[in-house]
Design a protein around this motif. Structure first.
Motif, PDB file in Angstrom:
ATOM      1  N   ASN A   1       0.778  -1.420   0.108  1.00 14.45           N
ATOM      2  CA  ASN A   1       0.001  -0.262  -0.416  1.00 14.45           C
ATOM      3  C   ASN A   1       1.183   1.132  -0.208  1.00 14.45           C
ATOM      4  O   ASN A   1       1.788   1.315   0.418  1.00 14.45           O
ATOM      5  CB  ASN A   1      -1.098  -0.122   1.153  1.00 14.45           C
ATOM      6  N   TYR A   2       0.151   2.580  -0.731  1.00 11.55           N
ATOM      7  CA  TYR A   2       0.953   4.117  -0.207  1.00 11.55           C
ATOM      8  C   TYR A   2      -0.449   4.491   0.532  1.00 11.55           C
ATOM      9  O   TYR A   2       0.005   5.706   0.704  1.00 11.55           O
ATOM     10  CB  TYR A   2       1.625   4.271  -1.374  1.00 11.55           C
ATOM     11  N   SER A   3      -1.251   4.183   0.315  1.00  8.59           N
ATOM     12  CA  SER A   3      -2.252   4.570   1.110  1.00  8.59           C
ATOM     13  C   SER A   3      -3.675   4.182   1.249  1.00  8.59           C
ATOM     14  O   SER A   3      -3.787   3.162   0.542  1.00  8.59           O
ATOM     15  CB  SER A   3      -3.013   5.730  -0.046  1.00  8.59           C
ATOM     16  N   GLY A   4      -4.257   3.749   2.991  1.00  9.84           N
ATOM     17  CA  GLY A   4      -5.178   2.592   3.127  1.00  9.84           C
ATOM     18  C   GLY A   4      -5.286   3.098   4.783  1.00  9.84           C
ATOM     19  O   GLY A   4      -4.496   3.460   5.361  1.00  9.84           O
ATOM     20  N   SER A   5      -5.770   1.677   4.647  1.00  6.71           N
ATOM     21  CA  SER A   5      -5.749   1.639   6.194  1.00  6.71           C
ATOM     22  C   SER A   5      -5.896  -0.439   6.147  1.00  6.71           C
ATOM     23  O   SER A   5      -6.576  -0.923   5.977  1.00  6.71           O
ATOM     24  CB  SER A   5      -7.405   1.870   6.521  1.00  6.71           C
ATOM     25  N   SER A   6      -4.758  -0.825   7.557  1.00  8.43           N
ATOM     26  CA  SER A   6      -5.001  -1.994   7.561  1.00  8.43           C
ATOM     27  C   SER A   6      -6.298  -2.196   9.102  1.00  8.43           C
ATOM     28  O   SER A   6      -6.167  -3.512   9.327  1.00  8.43           O
ATOM     29  CB  SER A   6      -3.845  -2.772   7.914  1.00  8.43           C
ATOM     30  N   THR A   7      -6.776  -1.155   9.746  1.00 12.03           N
ATOM     31  CA  THR A   7      -7.005  -1.592  10.728  1.00 12.03           C
ATOM     32  C   THR A   7      -8.687  -1.262  10.163  1.00 12.03           C
ATOM     33  O   THR A   7      -9.407  -0.797  11.358  1.00 12.03           O
ATOM     34  CB  THR A   7      -6.989  -0.736  12.403  1.00 12.03           C
TER      35      THR A   7
ATOM     36  N   TYR B   1     -16.940   7.003   4.168  1.00 18.05           N
ATOM     37  CA  TYR B   1     -17.658   7.106   2.752  1.00 18.05           C
ATOM     38  C   TYR B   1     -17.112   5.408   1.623  1.00 18.05           C
ATOM     39  O   TYR B   1     -18.246   4.735   1.300  1.00 18.05           O
ATOM     40  CB  TYR B   1     -18.539   7.837   1.761  1.00 18.05           C
ATOM     41  N   ILE B   2     -16.062   5.725   1.809  1.00 19.85           N
ATOM     42  CA  ILE B   2     -15.721   4.956   0.682  1.00 19.85           C
ATOM     43  C   ILE B   2     -14.093   4.454   0.787  1.00 19.85           C
ATOM     44  O   ILE B   2     -13.764   5.647   1.786  1.00 19.85           O
ATOM     45  CB  ILE B   2     -15.306   5.757  -0.380  1.00 19.85           C
ATOM     46  N   PRO B   3     -13.562   3.400   0.841  1.00 20.33           N
ATOM     47  CA  PRO B   3     -11.950   2.888   1.103  1.00 20.33           C
ATOM     48  C   PRO B   3     -11.201   4.077   0.363  1.00 20.33           C
ATOM     49  O   PRO B   3     -10.927   4.119  -1.461  1.00 20.33           O
ATOM     50  CB  PRO B   3     -11.875   1.549   0.812  1.00 20.33           C
ATOM     51  N   TYR B   4      -9.909   4.076   0.455  1.00 18.63           N
ATOM     52  CA  TYR B   4      -9.624   5.034  -0.587  1.00 18.63           C
ATOM     53  C   TYR B   4      -8.344   4.136  -0.463  1.00 18.63           C
ATOM     54  O   TYR B   4      -7.467   3.848   0.237  1.00 18.63           O
ATOM     55  CB  TYR B   4      -9.022   6.709   0.652  1.00 18.63           C
ATOM     56  N   ILE B   5      -8.305   3.872  -2.032  1.00 20.09           N
ATOM     57  CA  ILE B   5      -6.837   2.519  -1.772  1.00 20.09           C
ATOM     58  C   ILE B   5      -6.156   3.291  -3.163  1.00 20.09           C
ATOM     59  O   ILE B   5      -5.538   3.921  -3.425  1.00 20.09           O
ATOM     60  CB  ILE B   5      -7.993   1.612  -3.133  1.00 20.09           C
ATOM     61  N   GLY B   6      -4.336   2.564  -2.390  1.00 21.58           N
ATOM     62  CA  GLY B   6      -3.771   3.559  -2.707  1.00 21.58           C
ATOM     63  C   GLY B   6      -2.185   2.101  -3.022  1.00 21.58           C
ATOM     64  O   GLY B   6      -2.127   1.371  -2.276  1.00 21.58           O
ATOM     65  N   TYR B   7      -2.044   1.506  -4.409  1.00 21.28           N
ATOM     66  CA  TYR B   7      -1.337   0.340  -4.186  1.00 21.28           C
ATOM     67  C   TYR B   7      -0.054   0.463  -4.400  1.00 21.28           C
ATOM     68  O   TYR B   7       0.269   1.193  -5.496  1.00 21.28           O
ATOM     69  CB  TYR B   7      -1.719  -0.846  -4.924  1.00 21.28           C
TER      70      TYR B   7
ATOM     71  N   LEU C   1     -10.641  -3.565  -1.049  1.00 17.42           N
ATOM     72  CA  LEU C   1     -10.014  -3.775  -2.620  1.00 17.42           C
ATOM     73  C   LEU C   1     -11.332  -3.860  -2.766  1.00 17.42           C
ATOM     74  O   LEU C   1     -12.148  -3.391  -4.224  1.00 17.42           O
ATOM     75  CB  LEU C   1      -8.730  -5.037  -3.099  1.00 17.42           C
ATOM     76  N   ASP C   2     -12.208  -5.301  -2.023  1.00 23.46           N
ATOM     77  CA  ASP C   2     -13.103  -5.405  -2.927  1.00 23.46           C
ATOM     78  C   ASP C   2     -14.579  -4.671  -2.732  1.00 23.46           C
ATOM     79  O   ASP C   2     -15.031  -4.975  -3.752  1.00 23.46           O
ATOM     80  CB  ASP C   2     -13.201  -6.937  -1.953  1.00 23.46           C
ATOM     81  N   THR C   3     -14.456  -3.929  -1.744  1.00 26.30           N
ATOM     82  CA  THR C   3     -15.697  -2.957  -1.781  1.00 26.30           C
ATOM     83  C   THR C   3     -16.007  -1.796  -3.446  1.00 26.30           C
ATOM     84  O   THR C   3     -16.304  -1.690  -3.558  1.00 26.30           O
ATOM     85  CB  THR C   3     -15.482  -2.134  -0.564  1.00 26.30           C
ATOM     86  N   VAL C   4     -14.908  -1.077  -3.536  1.00 23.06           N
ATOM     87  CA  VAL C   4     -13.825  -0.598  -4.893  1.00 23.06           C
ATOM     88  C   VAL C   4     -14.723  -1.276  -5.980  1.00 23.06           C
ATOM     89  O   VAL C   4     -15.637  -0.895  -7.229  1.00 23.06           O
ATOM     90  CB  VAL C   4     -12.692   0.085  -4.783  1.00 23.06           C
TER      91      VAL C   4
ATOM     92  N   ARG D   1     -11.916  -0.449   7.167  1.00 28.38           N
ATOM     93  CA  ARG D   1     -12.402  -0.521   5.723  1.00 28.38           C
ATOM     94  C   ARG D   1     -12.100   0.621   4.886  1.00 28.38           C
ATOM     95  O   ARG D   1     -11.793   0.811   4.073  1.00 28.38           O
ATOM     96  CB  ARG D   1     -13.540  -1.376   5.638  1.00 28.38           C
ATOM     97  N   SER D   2     -13.082   1.811   5.474  1.00 29.91           N
ATOM     98  CA  SER D   2     -13.287   2.553   4.619  1.00 29.91           C
ATOM     99  C   SER D   2     -12.130   3.665   5.291  1.00 29.91           C
ATOM    100  O   SER D   2     -12.439   4.219   6.525  1.00 29.91           O
ATOM    101  CB  SER D   2     -14.666   3.252   4.582  1.00 29.91           C
ATOM    102  N   VAL D   3     -11.486   4.304   5.273  1.00 26.13           N
ATOM    103  CA  VAL D   3     -10.356   5.333   5.492  1.00 26.13           C
ATOM    104  C   VAL D   3     -10.281   6.185   4.017  1.00 26.13           C
ATOM    105  O   VAL D   3      -9.830   6.421   3.033  1.00 26.13           O
ATOM    106  CB  VAL D   3      -9.542   4.422   6.081  1.00 26.13           C
ATOM    107  N   ASP D   4     -10.892   7.892   4.783  1.00 22.33           N
ATOM    108  CA  ASP D   4     -11.410   8.982   2.948  1.00 22.33           C
ATOM    109  C   ASP D   4     -10.196  10.045   3.454  1.00 22.33           C
ATOM    110  O   ASP D   4     -11.602  11.260   3.327  1.00 22.33           O
ATOM    111  CB  ASP D   4     -12.655   8.641   2.235  1.00 22.33           C
ATOM    112  N   ASP D   5     -10.213  10.051   4.567  1.00 25.38           N
ATOM    113  CA  ASP D   5      -9.643  11.313   4.774  1.00 25.38           C
ATOM    114  C   ASP D   5      -9.420  12.858   3.582  1.00 25.38           C
ATOM    115  O   ASP D   5      -9.549  13.765   4.243  1.00 25.38           O
ATOM    116  CB  ASP D   5      -8.858  11.280   6.458  1.00 25.38           C
ATOM    117  N   THR D   6      -8.782  11.955   3.054  1.00 26.80           N
ATOM    118  CA  THR D   6      -8.190  13.336   1.735  1.00 26.80           C
ATOM    119  C   THR D   6      -8.883  13.363   0.892  1.00 26.80           C
ATOM    120  O   THR D   6      -8.517  14.524  -0.034  1.00 26.80           O
ATOM    121  CB  THR D   6      -6.793  12.873   1.476  1.00 26.80           C
ATOM    122  N   LEU D   7     -10.237  13.055   1.204  1.00 25.19           N
ATOM    123  CA  LEU D   7     -11.394  12.864   0.243  1.00 25.19           C
ATOM    124  C   LEU D   7     -12.238  14.198   0.905  1.00 25.19           C
ATOM    125  O   LEU D   7     -12.219  14.249   1.685  1.00 25.19           O
ATOM    126  CB  LEU D   7     -11.841  12.179   0.398  1.00 25.19           C
ATOM    127  N   ALA D   8     -12.829  15.426   0.093  1.00 30.13           N
ATOM    128  CA  ALA D   8     -14.201  16.113   0.679  1.00 30.13           C
ATOM    129  C   ALA D   8     -14.470  16.914  -0.576  1.00 30.13           C
ATOM    130  O   ALA D   8     -14.266  16.820  -2.026  1.00 30.13           O
ATOM    131  CB  ALA D   8     -13.025  17.465   1.011  1.00 30.13           C
TER     132      ALA D   8
END
Length: 376
Positions: free
Chosen positions: A116-122, A227-233, A308-311, A124-131
């Motif tokens: 990962n380069y962005s996300g959460s292992s604790t 609201y959404i998982p912010y994914i970055g792999y 990843l599954d959610t996205v 499902r959904s972390v999206d603090d950098t979105l607004a």
């Protein structure tokens, strides 16, 4: 009203930023960055955005060199699509990419997620950098988000900011047909808001912050919210991974070291952003880092699989892809687990992964199990 088109990806991630060059002007207070046993060279690619800054910073801070790696950076790509194209062409060996990687896998591109380069292992959904930011007279009430109904909203079709908006509307039970979606590249969003082209914009930083700074009377309606998982792999081709597992593991260790440095030094990271990302305002970079560090977790758990599954499911709902691939076949978590086990000090400042969400080398993703293991 305009229904969101499904398969528009190329160009929708465009960020008109350019990397700078030059020696490091930041200090390195992170312990444990010792020389590795490997020795090798590779070329890495990334998209020019604040959330992807860890890659150029790892070269500036010398963490790749500490691990025995000679890493050459490609010029930052304008979109994740471009980064994937370069990987396919053999121009780079490893890349950082988000949603376009999922679409590419569906389209048959041979990619493997290694970290990962962005996300959460604790969770499902972390999206603090979105607004979502609204114009002064938009009539959208942050205390009553149902007022989004009927609004015209700039988003970038097929990207994570598009999925964020869809996740928000779904949570509010507002049909996507009851808003007008306007396909807009993030750098153009502040202008669209200022000229009255749209009532609101939604994107990743720095663009919401830039709009707040540049558009008089604009205001933040909502930020993050899960609201959404912010994914970055971090992705490579299966062949490169098979031939160079030691190099990839050393790469992941260096990136994890950099991520810890960023979490400890957000102000210095913001200063570095002004060098690596042309035109970045120092105050905006500093504000963006406050949110970016909230999703700077390179570890892997069942929560990352669930994200990843959610996205993938959201993309299928929008008819961008058919979710017809097994994510167990496109993720290889073995090397990042090795880094977690060998260098626990690099993650000591992060929240502990819930025991039920922890995985081992032989773990297989099962949606029903992951949903009970990870906070939504």
């Amino acid at each position: 009203m305009q229904r969101s088109p499904a398969a528009i990806l190329a160009g929708s991630l465009a960020l008109t930023m350019t990397a700078c060059t030059g020696g490091s002007t930041v200090e390195d207070p992170v312990d444990g960055a010792t020389a590795g046993a490997v020795s090798g060279a590779l070329t890495a690619g990334y998209v020019g955005g604040i959330d992807q800054l860890g890659l150029p910073l790892a070269t500036e801070l010398g963490y790749f060199e500490d691990r025995g790696l000679d890493v050459t950076l490609a010029d930052p790509f304008p979109t994740g699509v471009d980064a994937i194209t370069a990987l396919e062409a053999g121009e780079v060996d490893i890349i950082q990419v988000g949603v376009p990687g999922v679409v590419a896998i569906h389209n048959g591109v041979d990619l493997t997620v290694v970290g990962n380069y962005s996300g959460s292992s604790t969770q499902r959904s972390v999206d603090d950098t979105l607004a979502l930011v609204a114009a002064e007279d938009a009539g959208i009430d942050p205390e009553d988000l149902s007022t989004l109904e009927g609004a015209s909203i700039a988003t970038s079709f097929g990207t994570i900011n598009h999925l964020y908006l869809l996740g928000l509307l779904k949570d509010l039970r507002i049909d996507v047909e009851d808003v007008e979606l306007v396909n807009t590249a993030p750098p153009d969003m502040p202008v669209a808001l200022e000229t009255g082209g749209v009532d609101a914009i939604t994107s990743w930083d720095p663009w919401p912050l830039t709009a707040l700074d540049q558009v008089q009377g604009s205001y933040e309606v909502v930020r993050g919210g899960g609201y959404i998982p912010y994914i970055g792999y971090i992705m490579a081709t299966p062949s490169f991974l098979e031939e160079n597992p030691d190099l990839v593991e050393a790469f992941l260790a260096a990136r994890a070291t950099t991520d810890q440095w960023i979490r400890r030094n957000p102000d210095q990271t913001a200063e570095a952003a002004t060098r690596w990302l042309s035109g970045t305002d120092p105050d905006i970079a500093s504000a963006a880092m406050e949110f970016n560090v909230q999703q700077l977790d390179p570890r892997f758990s069942s929560c990352n699989y669930l994200a990843l599954d959610t996205v993938a499911n959201l993309l299928e709902e929008q008819e961008v892809i058919e979710y017809d691939f097994d994510i167990n076949t496109v993720v290889d978590h073995r090397l990042i687990l090795n880094v977690q086990e060998s260098h626990p000090e690099l993650f000591a400042d992060l929240p502990e992964v819930p025991e039920q969400a922890q995985i081992d080398t032989d773990s297989t993703f099962l949606r029903e199990v992951a949903q009970t293991s990870c906070a939504i």
